[in-house]
Design an enzyme around this catalytic site. Sequence first.
Site, PDB file in Angstrom:
ATOM      1  N   GLU A   1      -3.381  -1.856   3.115  1.00 36.19           N
ATOM      2  CA  GLU A   1      -4.267  -1.280   2.110  1.00 36.19           C
ATOM      3  C   GLU A   1      -4.071   0.226   2.178  1.00 36.19           C
ATOM      4  OE1 GLU A   1      -8.403  -2.454   2.237  1.00 36.19           O
ATOM      5  OE2 GLU A   1      -9.001  -0.658   1.133  1.00 36.19           O
TER       6      GLU A   1
ATOM      7  N   ASN B   1     -16.880  -4.673  -2.362  1.00 35.76           N
ATOM      8  CA  ASN B   1     -17.450  -4.458  -1.034  1.00 35.76           C
ATOM      9  C   ASN B   1     -18.981  -4.328  -1.179  1.00 35.76           C
ATOM     10  OD1 ASN B   1     -18.548  -3.048   1.220  1.00 35.76           O
ATOM     11  ND2 ASN B   1     -16.499  -2.458   1.846  1.00 35.76           N
TER      12      ASN B   1
ATOM     13  N   HIS C   1     -17.731  -5.218   5.876  1.00 33.22           N
ATOM     14  CA  HIS C   1     -17.282  -4.576   7.121  1.00 33.22           C
ATOM     15  C   HIS C   1     -18.345  -4.837   8.172  1.00 33.22           C
ATOM     16  CE1 HIS C   1     -15.714  -0.550   9.056  1.00 33.22           C
ATOM     17  NE2 HIS C   1     -15.750  -1.549   9.924  1.00 33.22           N
TER      18      HIS C   1
ATOM     19  N   HIS D   1     -10.699   2.877  -1.261  1.00 35.11           N
ATOM     20  CA  HIS D   1     -11.555   3.890  -0.636  1.00 35.11           C
ATOM     21  C   HIS D   1     -11.842   5.006  -1.624  1.00 35.11           C
ATOM     22  CE1 HIS D   1     -13.691   6.112   2.414  1.00 35.11           C
ATOM     23  NE2 HIS D   1     -13.756   4.948   3.027  1.00 35.11           N
TER      24      HIS D   1
ATOM     25  N   ARG E   1     -19.477  -3.747  11.279  1.00 34.72           N
ATOM     26  CA  ARG E   1     -19.228  -2.602  12.170  1.00 34.72           C
ATOM     27  C   ARG E   1     -19.760  -2.903  13.565  1.00 34.72           C
ATOM     28  NH1 ARG E   1     -17.962   2.395   9.093  1.00 34.72           N
ATOM     29  NH2 ARG E   1     -18.054   3.379  11.113  1.00 34.72           N
TER      30      ARG E   1
ATOM     31  N   THR F   1     -15.563   4.863   6.671  1.00 37.72           N
ATOM     32  CA  THR F   1     -14.236   4.941   7.278  1.00 37.72           C
ATOM     33  C   THR F   1     -13.559   6.231   6.809  1.00 37.72           C
ATOM     34  OG1 THR F   1     -14.205   2.556   6.971  1.00 37.72           O
ATOM     35  CG2 THR F   1     -12.158   3.577   7.678  1.00 37.72           C
TER      36      THR F   1
ATOM     37  N   HIS G   1     -23.113  -1.888   1.021  1.00 35.84           N
ATOM     38  CA  HIS G   1     -24.243  -0.986   0.775  1.00 35.84           C
ATOM     39  C   HIS G   1     -25.485  -1.694   0.256  1.00 35.84           C
ATOM     40  CE1 HIS G   1     -22.150   2.272   2.373  1.00 35.84           C
ATOM     41  NE2 HIS G   1     -21.184   2.230   1.477  1.00 35.84           N
TER      42      HIS G   1
ATOM     43  N   ARG H   1     -24.570  -1.391  11.464  1.00 33.47           N
ATOM     44  CA  ARG H   1     -25.472  -0.542  10.666  1.00 33.47           C
ATOM     45  C   ARG H   1     -25.792  -1.148   9.304  1.00 33.47           C
ATOM     46  NH1 ARG H   1     -21.588   4.543   9.291  1.00 33.47           N
ATOM     47  NH2 ARG H   1     -21.421   4.572  11.542  1.00 33.47           N
TER      48      ARG H   1
ATOM     49  N   GLU I   1     -13.433  -6.513   6.840  1.00 32.79           N
ATOM     50  CA  GLU I   1     -12.926  -5.260   7.418  1.00 32.79           C
ATOM     51  C   GLU I   1     -13.462  -5.178   8.834  1.00 32.79           C
ATOM     52  OE1 GLU I   1     -14.249  -1.905   5.232  1.00 32.79           O
ATOM     53  OE2 GLU I   1     -13.198  -2.504   3.437  1.00 32.79           O
TER      54      GLU I   1
HETATM   55  N1  PXP Z   1     -11.276  -0.055   1.922  1.00 32.19           N
HETATM   56  C1  PXP Z   1     -11.631   0.166   3.210  1.00 32.19           C
HETATM   57  C2  PXP Z   1     -10.642  -0.123   4.266  1.00 32.19           C
HETATM   58  C3  PXP Z   1     -12.920   0.632   3.532  1.00 32.19           C
HETATM   59  O1  PXP Z   1     -13.240   0.841   4.806  1.00 32.19           O
HETATM   60  C4  PXP Z   1     -13.850   0.845   2.490  1.00 32.19           C
HETATM   61  C5  PXP Z   1     -15.238   1.285   2.819  1.00 32.19           C
HETATM   62  O2  PXP Z   1     -15.895   0.294   3.515  1.00 32.19           O
HETATM   63  C6  PXP Z   1     -13.435   0.588   1.174  1.00 32.19           C
HETATM   64  C7  PXP Z   1     -12.143   0.174   0.902  1.00 32.19           C
HETATM   65  C8  PXP Z   1     -14.350   0.782   0.017  1.00 32.19           C
HETATM   66  O3  PXP Z   1     -14.603   2.133  -0.096  1.00 32.19           O
HETATM   67  P1  PXP Z   1     -15.717   2.634  -1.137  1.00 32.19           P
HETATM   68  O4  PXP Z   1     -17.025   2.109  -0.640  1.00 32.19           O
HETATM   69  O5  PXP Z   1     -15.597   4.111  -1.065  1.00 32.19           O
HETATM   70  O6  PXP Z   1     -15.344   2.056  -2.464  1.00 32.19           O
END
Ligand code: PXP
Length: 243
Positions: A151, A7, A43, A191, A45, A101, A10, A49, A70
């Site tokens: 998930e 992901n 994601h 997550h 959003r 999330t 960031h 953001r 996402e």
């Molecule tokens: N899975 C989902 C559904 C999420 O919303 C996120 C955060 O965007 C992640 C996984 C990844 O989480 P993390 O950034 O804490 O690894």
Amino acid sequence: MAKLCVNVDHIATVREARKTVEPDPVAAAILSELAGAHGITIHLREDRRHIQERDLRIMREVVKTKLNLEMAATREIIDIALAVTPDQVTLVPEKRQEITTEGGLDVLSQEGYLKGVVREFKNANIPVSIFIDPDMEQLKSARKTEADCVEINTGKYSEAKTEMETDTEFNKVEAAVLFAFKSGFIVHAGHGLTYRNVKRIAALKEISELNIGHNIIARAVIVGIERAVREMLYIINQSRISP
Ligand code: PXP
């Protein structure tokens, strides 16, 4: 071995901190793939953001593995997703005030609506995953939406402070993973996962895919994204060889 979707939200968070053009999450996606990532997750959003529509459109063009979007199941975002056609969508809850999330989607309270959303994506040949807490009633409800994947939210496991709490939360995740797999879902998890806590989760052989963002990007800031992705892949790989 479970596949790794990185992901890259960031990277966009850093860019948006200055409302400028760098760093580019598209570059992070390309380097992650070159380092061996099996997919890229972003994601989009509602408040934009971090990831912008431009990022989604360009990633649709350049990501060669799998692009997982996402998204909240709102009309605006559904229409964007249907136009861009990612390889998979993951339905997540979204609150404007939250930092990330906070929990799984409450499927039970909107089963009929979500079933319609899943059908729209399936008609467009886009597989649907639903982000869900390790909760059997939510999983049973998710089954009725006819989503392809779930998930399982590892957030509570990741945040656990003591060994006992970690074990309790791990047991919940494990039970949910087994239940989801036996129910016929393709099972993903994610997550809050880190280089330190991922091994136990990655060792669950019913999990086919992990979504990991923050901890990989946190390491990437220091050591570079290719090394950070390779190091995560190594741990995931090792988890089923020497659990
Ligand atoms: N899975 C989902 C559904 C999420 O919303 C996120 C955060 O965007 C992640 C996984 C990844 O989480 P993390 O950034 O804490 O690894």
